[in-house]
Every structure is written in structure tokens, then in C-alpha cells.
Design a protein around this motif. Sequence first.
Motif, PDB file in Angstrom:
ATOM      1  N   HIS A   6     -20.487 -15.630 -29.126  1.00  0.00           N
ATOM      2  CA  HIS A   6     -20.111 -14.234 -28.826  1.00  0.00           C
ATOM      3  C   HIS A   6     -21.328 -13.417 -28.407  1.00  0.00           C
ATOM      4  O   HIS A   6     -21.251 -12.568 -27.522  1.00  0.00           O
ATOM      5  CB  HIS A   6     -19.432 -13.604 -30.044  1.00  0.00           C
ATOM      6  N   THR A  16     -17.199  -8.970 -25.697  1.00  0.00           N
ATOM      7  CA  THR A  16     -16.511 -10.144 -26.228  1.00  0.00           C
ATOM      8  C   THR A  16     -15.401  -9.670 -27.159  1.00  0.00           C
ATOM      9  O   THR A  16     -15.411  -8.509 -27.602  1.00  0.00           O
ATOM     10  CB  THR A  16     -17.483 -11.092 -26.968  1.00  0.00           C
ATOM     11  N   ILE A  17     -14.444 -10.541 -27.432  1.00  0.00           N
ATOM     12  CA  ILE A  17     -13.336 -10.207 -28.341  1.00  0.00           C
ATOM     13  C   ILE A  17     -13.307 -11.241 -29.461  1.00  0.00           C
ATOM     14  O   ILE A  17     -13.374 -12.447 -29.203  1.00  0.00           O
ATOM     15  CB  ILE A  17     -11.996 -10.210 -27.581  1.00  0.00           C
ATOM     16  N   ASN A  19     -10.936 -12.076 -32.733  1.00  0.00           N
ATOM     17  CA  ASN A  19      -9.741 -11.730 -33.493  1.00  0.00           C
ATOM     18  C   ASN A  19      -9.883 -12.159 -34.965  1.00  0.00           C
ATOM     19  O   ASN A  19     -10.829 -12.842 -35.342  1.00  0.00           O
ATOM     20  CB  ASN A  19      -8.499 -12.349 -32.848  1.00  0.00           C
ATOM     21  N   HIS A 149      -9.389  -2.816 -33.864  1.00  0.00           N
ATOM     22  CA  HIS A 149      -8.016  -2.554 -33.434  1.00  0.00           C
ATOM     23  C   HIS A 149      -7.052  -2.562 -34.619  1.00  0.00           C
ATOM     24  O   HIS A 149      -6.952  -3.554 -35.334  1.00  0.00           O
ATOM     25  CB  HIS A 149      -7.593  -3.576 -32.376  1.00  0.00           C
ATOM     26  N   CYS A 187      -8.650  -6.497 -21.579  1.00  0.00           N
ATOM     27  CA  CYS A 187      -9.086  -6.990 -22.894  1.00  0.00           C
ATOM     28  C   CYS A 187      -7.983  -6.848 -23.934  1.00  0.00           C
ATOM     29  O   CYS A 187      -7.868  -5.809 -24.590  1.00  0.00           O
ATOM     30  CB  CYS A 187     -10.326  -6.225 -23.337  1.00  0.00           C
ATOM     31  N   ASN A 188      -7.163  -7.899 -24.064  1.00  0.00           N
ATOM     32  CA  ASN A 188      -6.128  -7.898 -25.099  1.00  0.00           C
ATOM     33  C   ASN A 188      -6.779  -8.196 -26.454  1.00  0.00           C
ATOM     34  O   ASN A 188      -7.544  -9.143 -26.565  1.00  0.00           O
ATOM     35  CB  ASN A 188      -5.075  -8.971 -24.811  1.00  0.00           C
ATOM     36  N   VAL A 189      -6.457  -7.393 -27.444  1.00  0.00           N
ATOM     37  CA  VAL A 189      -7.020  -7.609 -28.778  1.00  0.00           C
ATOM     38  C   VAL A 189      -5.886  -7.553 -29.789  1.00  0.00           C
ATOM     39  O   VAL A 189      -5.029  -6.678 -29.727  1.00  0.00           O
ATOM     40  CB  VAL A 189      -8.076  -6.524 -29.136  1.00  0.00           C
ATOM     41  N   GLY A 193      -8.359  -7.456 -35.000  1.00  0.00           N
ATOM     42  CA  GLY A 193      -9.453  -8.021 -34.206  1.00  0.00           C
ATOM     43  C   GLY A 193     -10.422  -6.933 -33.770  1.00  0.00           C
ATOM     44  O   GLY A 193     -10.151  -5.736 -33.928  1.00  0.00           O
ATOM     45  N   MET A 195     -13.251  -5.731 -30.540  1.00  0.00           N
ATOM     46  CA  MET A 195     -13.889  -5.932 -29.249  1.00  0.00           C
ATOM     47  C   MET A 195     -15.291  -5.362 -29.387  1.00  0.00           C
ATOM     48  O   MET A 195     -15.468  -4.268 -29.926  1.00  0.00           O
ATOM     49  CB  MET A 195     -13.120  -5.183 -28.161  1.00  0.00           C
TER      50      MET A 195
END
Length: 237
Positions: A6, A16-17, A19, A149, A187-189, A193, A195
Motif C-alpha cells: 500500500h 490506495t484503498i 478494506n 468510510h 474509488c469504491n470503498v 475501509g 482510502m
Amino acid sequence: MNLQNHKNLIQENGFTIINNIFSEEEIERITDVIQNIDTSKETFRKSEDLFAIRQFLKEIPDVKDLIFTNNLKQIIKEIFGENYFVVKSIYFDKPEKSNWYVAYHQDLTISVDKKVELENFGPWTTKQNQFAVQPPLEILENIFTIRIHLDDTDENNGALKVVPKSHSKGIYRPETIDWNLEKENICNVEKGGVMIMKPLLLHGSNRTINGKKRRVIHIEFSDKQLPEVINWSERIN
């Protein structure tokens, strides 16, 4: 957690993400505290499209221990470094019916305790008795932002869209983006999670179209000392 990968991604792409940093219970405890606050203060911004709390960790001290779990502390230490501290915190709630979208931009200001004439610092803005200034580039390049998130977030409820690698190009005016050269990344989180991004990464978000909330806690970190005459207004070690 193997965080080296990451760390490399942030360096290369600007974000970076990760989760599963907070459990369901941990997120629930955080949201409970937020739901029970007095929202009449002037640092709280409320409208149909947005509810935001500036100086979030100062305004709601009870939430600090819930946010800085061992998981999050490990991320800060291993990805950012030993000496990083909080310099800004905001809570954003993009409600279900929100028509609010954010155009591409970089985060170019820091929050400080007063306004003074300083070489290479400026322009200045003042919002609700809070001072923000654009600092020299090396200070901006040094900051990391963590977005925690509290809801599942995708392109239908205002997930961030970013331009990978744009963080390494200095001040980048959004109107000069050449879409033949650049690409957009959504950017799906997942809920729970995080980001992590560099503030110079070009980012924006679209309107919500699926009737789902998007609540995010945004915290910025630095290990830089400012010139003696000013201080980070929200510094928390």
C-alpha cells in the motif's frame, strides 16, 4: 497487515484503498457518538446536500479513542512514519438525496492558528474564524489523508474519482487536465475501509443517484514543523 504494498501504491499513484480496517461494531460506536452531538455550533455546516463538521476531533473528543484503533495506528506508523501527527479533521455526510458534486481539485490549504505575512505562504482564506493558507509545496507533498468510510461507497453514492499519479505533478490546474493522457479511477470503498491519499492527487465526486448515504471521516497527517510564528490549528499527537 502487509502494508508495504500500500505504501508503494500511494507513492506511485497517490492513493490506495484498504478494506476491513474497522469492524461493524467499531463503526457503529463511531456513528453513535456522531448522532448524539449538539449540531448547533458554528463549525457544523448543515444543508440538504451536506452536513459537515470541521475540526471534527476537537469538536467531538469522545470519538478519538474509537478512531485510533490498533489497526489505524499501525497504518499511520508503517505507511506514514513514526513522527506523524493529525493536522486537520473533517466529517462529511453526503445525504441520500444529495445533488452535490465536487469538481476535480487538489487540497491545497492547511489549517493554522492565525494569519501572518509569511514568505511562500498564501493565498489565505478565513472561514468561521479559522485560517487556511496555501503553504510551500514541500509541506503539501508531505501530508497524507486518511478517509474512513462509515458506509459502503461506490460511483452511485459519491465515491471519490481520482486522476492516478497527478499527485506528483505539483500544482495541477484541473482545467488543464488532458484526458488523452490521463485516466480517471473511481474509488469504491467498503464500510469500515479506508482510502489513503496524497492531497495533491486530483480528486472529485459525482452526485448521489442510489439514495444511499455517504459518511466519511477525513483526517490529514504531517510530520513537518511550521515556521515559528504559526501553528497547525488542529495538531493532535
